[in-house]
Each structure stands twice: as structure tokens, then as C-alpha cells.
Motif scaffolding. Structure first.
Motif: not given
Length: 759
Positions: A391-396
Motif C-alpha cells: 500500500e505504501s508503495r502504491y500510495s507513493e
């Protein structure tokens, strides 16, 4: 009153009080004394100023009123492009400075072609006066310039001259600004003022258009870069979703979070149950096989089955207790009740044993459940962390794509706004009142300048008069005699008009038109006589500080006034520059005082009798080489003693006290001394030094005779006084006849007395 008392200085406090009092009349006298000089200076300066002002070229001023808009017309909200906040105070101050800028001035000069205008072109103007041009050795070599450099220098000179005539004046608490230009031509003044306003407005529009074009170019270049960045970020986001198989990242993460929470709650419950089971297990282990002790444990007692059996035991015990009071132990009911009680107690022991066996089982089950939930929680946490990292990578990646999309949209919107409004011209100012050619010149204000020149020159004249008065330390009036010399003024003789370079006429005292002078001499005579009422002063010495102060004139006229009442002898004791004999018309060879002291002539030969006045005169005689030695000799003192027996008064005209010491020698034998001071002539220090020398040798100084005082001016304070006496005591024809008869009678008496003395 003796001479020592007259010479006593004023008390220090009295003098301070006199200095503190402001005498306005004294100031008026000073102005009145110099009034013609002040008037001459004022007239000369005024005439010179008028000539200069009349030769000056008139200058005209034209003013245009410009209003700077605070809220400018905008087709779209793109004011951020220009970097100006028109709502702030600094905005208006900046506009005022732009109006004064050299760029605006240079643009107006070029637009109106003022470099060729006769009023501004240095080549068409007359060369002014320059000290450098008058001194060739100060002249600088003119540098050789190219045509371009010469044109630039000329433009700079004209621009500087133009800026010097331009005035920008903001109107307080408004958005208006006055543009004023000064010129020799009223039409040019108005034209320049209006042109400055137009150039300022156009320069703003040009600057705005230029900035708009620059902004459009820059936005266009930035749009390409932002578009590429947006496409790259969106591609990365799409690739990551496909790689990880993400459809709804937020939903998956929510389910994982919910499952993790549920497992955590179950684990907490299991651990609580395990803790309770472990506690009961420890208590049971501590009681071993003691059924009674086990049954008394709270954990056992709280069990529902044990509580019911315990209740049944209590009921059975109560029943046995009640039956025992009524029946014996062998009674069937009693035996049945005891059997029931034993059965209940046996059941209780069985239930306790079963419960203890169940506690161990419950503990093992709780322990197994807790371990199972712990493993499940750890597995769920790992899965949640994996989902969080995705999710963090996706949000970034999504955030990067969103930012690039927003930037691209914002730049694209601003590009279209700027591009569409580049042709919209909204001026930041407008002319409210255009300048019109003035009819009346603003400069110079000839009347005002001439009036100011007159007033200023008059004030300067008054200041110079006070300056000259402050620098002049002479003695003018009785106040000066008392304040500056610390002496008594015994007499004052007015100025009598006579030929320049000549002494006053000998018979002025007797002239019919000189009543003022004669009355002043009589006043001196009265003051002198009243000063010695107890012991009359027979020998009176008259001196001064320097030659030319009128000591001989005072001596002669004092003698004329005294001879009207007494027998008087006038002796010329100034044997260095004698003048008494010459005044009375005696020949140079006439024997006199020097001959009498030397013994070369008798007393009768030295005395000359003036028939007109009845005065006896002894001239100085032959000028000796050693006058001071003769005056210091005993023969001089003895001769005065002999003469004192024959005359009521003897007046000695002595040499100036500051030139030679003859007056100091004569003061030893004089009963009274008079010090003559010429008004507003001799310096104060010279007079004080002369008086000081006389006082040091013990001279009997009666006071100061202020001579040649200007009494014609009212400012002097004496004109009215002496006019009063001249009018009231003036001699008419009848009074003159009476005076002549009295004089003839006096002469007759004196002649008879002289005959008796000779006999």
C-alpha cells in the motif's frame, strides 16, 4: 564729594542688575543712529535685486493629475504573473518612484525630441559665467568622443536637466499624483506634463505585455516537461498494480486490519482464561488430596455444581439438626436424615474430585488455545505488513502521479489564461485632469522677491548695526561713563557743527546761536563748583587720553564760564603741542609758562589779558626740550602758589595722560582734575588705562567730561532736553543787551582791582 569717592567702582551686584535689564530704548537709539546706513543698504540691495529679477526669464508650470488604479480591470485572475500587489501601500510608493525614474524621463525626451529643443540643447544655449573659464590653468582638456558617445552624453545631459524641472507630488490620502513641469514655454510645460503621464501608462502596458509573453513562453516550455513526468508516473503506477495483482488496496488492507483486531481480542481472552486456570491449578496443587481444603477454595466454591451440592449439604445438615432435637439417633427419620446427609457429603467429595480433575484439563486446553492464537496472530501480522508495504508503495506512486497531474493541470490552465489575455490592455492609471498651458508665470515671483530682499537687507542692516555697536567699545553717554569707566560724569558738551579738520571757534561760548553749548558749559561749571563746596578747588587740571578729544576746548570754555563770576587764569601746561596761545591770537614768541618756570620772563610778561572775556591767559611759551622736568620742578609749584593768591581759579590745560606723563606730574599740585573723553571715539581700554594711571598717583579726579556728544537725534536721549533749555533760556536781543551791560560792569570792577594790585 571728593575725587576718591567719584572713582569708586560700582557695586558688582548693581552692575549685574543693570546688565540684566533690557533697555529697548537703547536698541532703538542704535537703530536710529544707523538708520540712514540701514536705509542705504536696503535700497541698494533692493534695487540690485529688482534689476536681477527683471532680467530673469519667466518660467511657467503646468500640472497634470494622474490617478493610479488600486483595482485594475482583469479579464481573468492572472495578477500573480506580474508580482505586484496593488492593495499594499508600497505599490503606490513604487509607482511614484517609477514616475520619477530616469527611464520615464529619457523616454519623454526621446518622444518630444528635446535634445534639439533650444531650451534643453546644450549647444544652443549661451555659455554661463565660470571661474574655470576665467582661469586657463584650471581648464580641463575636452576628451575626444565618437558620434555615438557624444549623442549618449547629450541625451544624458538633457535628461538630467529635464528631471530637474519635473516634480512628482502625491496627493495625501488619495490615489492621485500631480505631475508638474517647469519651462520657459507654457505650451511646452503642458505638453511635457501630459506626455509624462502617457509615457508612464504606456510603459506599464508594455511591461505588462512583455511579462505576459515571457510567462506564456515559460509556461509552454514547462508544460512539455510536466506532461512527460505525468505519463511516466502513471505508467509506474499501472505496472505496480499489475505486478502485485492489486485491485482494491484499501479494501484488502481493511479486511486484514479487521482480522488482525479480532485475533488480537481472542488472544487477549485466551490469555486471561489461561491465567485464571493456571491460578486455580496452582491452588489445587498446593492442597494435594485434602477434600475439605479443596472444597473451601473460593474457585471450587464458586463452581455451580459444587454450590448446588453445598446447598444440599447445608439443607441436610439443618434437617438432621432439627430432627436430633425431636428424635433419638435410632429413630427411623433420624437415621434417614443422617443417611441423606452422608449421601450429600459423599456426592460433594465426588464432585470436588471431578472438578479438580477438570481444572487440569481446562488448564491444558487454555494453554493450547493461547499458543494457537499467538501463532495465528504472528502469521496475520506478517500478512498485514506485506499488504502495508504494498500500500505504501502504491500510495507513493499514486501521490507522485496525482501531483504531476495537478501541476500539469494548473500550468495548462494558466497557460491558456495568459495566452488568451495577452491582447487585453488594462491600464494601471488614467489622467483625470490633463495639463493646460498656464497664462501666468510661476517663477520668479518678482514682487515677493523684491519685498523679501528689502526686508532681509533691512534686517541685515539692523544686525550689522548691532554688530558694529557691539564691536565699538567707545563711550557715548552717561550710562557708558558709569558702567564702562566706573566714573562720575561731571559734564557733557554737545557736538557743535564746524569746518572739518579745524578746531571749534574760540568764541563759540559767546555766540548767540550756540545757547545749547553755552548752557552745557555752565552746567559743567555748576557741577564742578558744587563738588567742592566745603573747600573750593582753585587749581583745576584738564586732560584726556589722547590728542583730539577736545581737552583744550573744554579748558577754554570752562574758563569763560568761570570768569563771569570769578577771577580766572587759564594756563597752557601742554608744552609739547600748545594751542591756547594760538587760539587767543598770541604771537609765537609770546613768553609763557616755560619762560616763567625757567626764569627768563616775569609774571607780568607771561600773563595776557583777553579784553573780550576778561580772562587772563598764560600760554605755553617757548617749547622746551624737557617739558616734564619743568613741570616737576619746585619753581612750577611755587609759581602756582603765587598765582593762587591772585586768582580765584586756575585752569591748567595739560598733555594727554596716555601719551606722556605730564598730566601725572601736574596732578600733584592740582586740587581737581577733569578727564575729557570724546564721545564714541576713544576706546574704553585706552580711557581706563589713562584714568588708572592718574588714580595710581593719587590724582583728585572729579569726573569725566563727555565731549562732542551728538544731541541732535531723539535716539540719543538729549535732543529734547537741550532743545528745552535752548528755547527757555535762549537770549533774545533784550536779554543780550542786559548781559552785555553786566559784562561791562564786571570788566570795570576787574580793571580797578588790577590797578590796585599793580600799585
Amino acid at each position: 564729594m571728593n575725587a576718591e569717592q567719584n572713582a569708586t567702582p560700582l557695586n558688582h551686584q548693581d552692575r549685574l542688575l543693570q546688565e540684566e535689564v533690557i533697555d529697548l530704548r537703547q536698541y532703538w537709539r542704535i537703530v536710529d543712529r544707523f538708520k540712514w546706513r540701514i536705509a542705504a543698504l536696503s535700497i541698494a540691495v533692493t534695487m540690485l535685486t529688482a534689476i536681477v529679477v527683471l532680467s530673469m526669464t519667466p518660467r511657467y508650470q503646468a500640472t497634470a493629475t494622474l490617478m493610479i488604479e488600486a483595482e485594475q480591470a482583469k479579464a481573468l485572475s492572472i495578477e500573480e504573473v506580474y508580482g505586484l500587489d496593488s492593495s499594499r501601500k508600497e505599490y503606490f510608493l513604487t509607482q511614484f518612484e517609477i514616475l520619477k525614474s530616469k527611464r520615464i524621463a529619457e523616454a519623454v525626451v526621446k518622444k518630444l525630441n528635446l535634445t534639439t529643443h533650444p531650451e534643453f540643447d546644450p549647444e544652443q544655449q549661451e555659455a554661463g559665467f565660470s571661474i574655470r573659464s576665467m582661469l586657463p590653468f584650471l581648464a580641463k582638456e575636452t576628451p575626444v568622443l565618437t558620434p555615438e558617445e557624444a549623442e549618449a552624453l547629450k541625451l544624458q545631459q538633457v535628461t538630467d536637466a529635464f528631471a530637474g524641472r519635473l516634480t512628482i507630488s502625491p496627493v495625501r490620502n488619495t490615489q492621485l499624483v500631480k505631475i508638474t513641469f517647469e519651462s520657459e514655454s507654457p505650451q511646452l510645460a503642458a505638453k511635457v506634463a501630459n506626455t509624462v503621464a502617457d509615457v508612464y501608462i504606456n510603459s506599464h502596458l508594455e511591461a505588462k505585455l512583455e511579462m505576459t509573453q515571457q510567462a506564456t513562453t515559460w509556461l509552454n516550455s514547462r508544460l512539455d516537461d510536466l506532461r512527460l513526468k505525468l505519463e511516466a508516473s502513471e505508467s509506474k503506477l499501472q505496472a505496480f498494480q499489475e505486478q502485485e495483482g492489486l485491485v482494491d488496496v484499501e479494501g484488502v488492507r481493511g479486511l486484514a486490519a479487521q482480522e488482525l483486531n479480532e485475533i488480537t481480542e481472542q488472544l487477549l481472552t485466551a490469555r486471561k482464561e489461561l491465567k485464571q486456570a493456571a491460578s486455580i491449578r496452582e491452588l489445587v496443587s498446593a492442597s494435594n488430596t485434602d477434600i475439605v481444603a479443596l472444597a473451601s477454595l473460593p474457585e471450587v466454591l464458586n463452581h455451580n455444581v459444587i454450590a448446588n451440592v453445598k446447598q444440599a449439604e447445608v439443607e441436610a445438615s439443618r434437617k438432621v439438626s432439627e430432627l436430633s432435637r425431636r428424635y433419638g439417633p435410632k429413630h427411623p427419620k433420624m437415621i434417614a436424615a443422617q443417611d441423606q446427609l452422608a449421601s450429600v457429603e459423599s456426592k460433594l467429595r465426588d464432585e470436588v474430585r471431578q472438578l479438580v480433575a477438570g481444572i487440569e484439563s481446562e488448564y491444558q486446553a487454555a494453554l493450547s488455545n493461547e499458543r494457537s492464537l499467538s501463532r495465528e496472530l504472528n502469521e496475520t501480522k506478517g500478512e498485514y505488513q506485506v499488504i502495508s508495504r504494498k500500500e505504501s508503495r502504491y500510495s507513493e506512486l499514486k501521490r507522485e502521479a496525482d501531483v504531476n497531474r495537478q501541476l500539469y493541470s494548473a500550468f495548462l490552465t494558466r497557460f491558456h489564461e495568459t495566452n488568451e489575455t495577452s491582447s487585453f490592455e488594462a491600464a494601471n492609471a488614467r489622467v483625470t485632469d490633463p495639463a493646460i498651458p498656464p497664462r501666468v508665470p510661476a517663477k520668479p515671483n518678482k514682487k515677493l522677491i523684491v519685498a523679501l530682499a528689502m526686508v532681509v537687507s533691512a534686517m541685515l542692516g539692523v544686525m550689522l548695526a548691532f554688530l558694529f555697536e557691539a564691536l565699538n567699545d567707545g563711550v557715548r553717554n552717561p550710562d557708558d561713563v558709569e558702567n564702562k569707566l566706573a566714573q562720575r560724569m561731571i559734564g557733557l558738551l554737545p557736538w557743535v557743527e564746524h569746518a572739518k579738520g579745524q578746531r571749534l571757534s574760540l568764541r563759540t561760548f559767546f555766540e548767540a546761536n550756540q545757547h545749547q553749548f553755552a548752557e552745557s558749559v555752565r552746567t559743567l561749571r555748576t557741577s564742578l563748583v558744587l563738588s567742592h563746596l566745603e573747600k573750593p578747588a582753585k587749581i583745576i587740571s584738564v586732560t584726556s587720553s589722547i590728542p583730539g578729544e577736545g581737552k583744550t576746548t573744554v579748558s577754554e570754555n570752562l574758563a569763560f564760564s568761570l570768569v563771569q563770576m570769578e577771577k580766572v587764569l587759564l594756563i597752557d601746561a601742554d608744552m609739547r603741542r600748545p594751542s591756547v596761545g594760538k587760539d587767543f591770537g598770541l604771537p609765537v614768541y609770546q613768553p609763557g609758562l616755560s619762560n616763567l618756570i625757567a626764569g627768563s620772563a616775569s609774571l607780568a610778561e607771561c600773563i595776557h589779558h583777553d579784553e573780550k572775556s576778561g580772562l587772563d591767559v598764560i600760554p605755553a611759551g617757548a617749547v622746551p626740550p624737557n617739558p616734564q622736568e619743568l613741570l616737576a620742578s619746585p619753581r612750577f609749584e611755587k609759581a602756582l602758589q603765587v598765582l593762587a593768591d591772585k586768582y580765584d581759579r586756575i585752569i591748567l590745560d595739560t598733555a594727554p595722560a596716555q601719551v606722556v606723563s605730564d598730566a601725572l606730574v601736574v596732578s600733584r599740585v592740582a586740587d581737581s582734575m577733569l578727564y575729557v573723553v570724546k564721545s564714541d571715539s576713544t576706546r574704553q581700554k585706552v580711557i581706563n588705562d589713562g584714568i588708572g594711571r592718574l588714580l595710581q598717583v593719587g590724582a583728585k579726579l572729579d569726573g569725566v567730561v563727555l565731549n562732542q556728544v551728538d544731541t541732535s537725534s531723539k535716539a540719543s536721549g538729549y535732543g529734547e532736553y537741550y532743545g528745552y533749555y535752548a528755547g527757555r533760556y535762549g537770549y533774545g536781543a533784550e536779554n543780550a543787551a542786559v548781559a552785555a551791560a553786566a559784562q561791562a560792569n564786571t570788566d570795570k570792577v576787574k580793571q580797578e582791582a588790577r590797578s590796585l594790585e599793580v600799585a
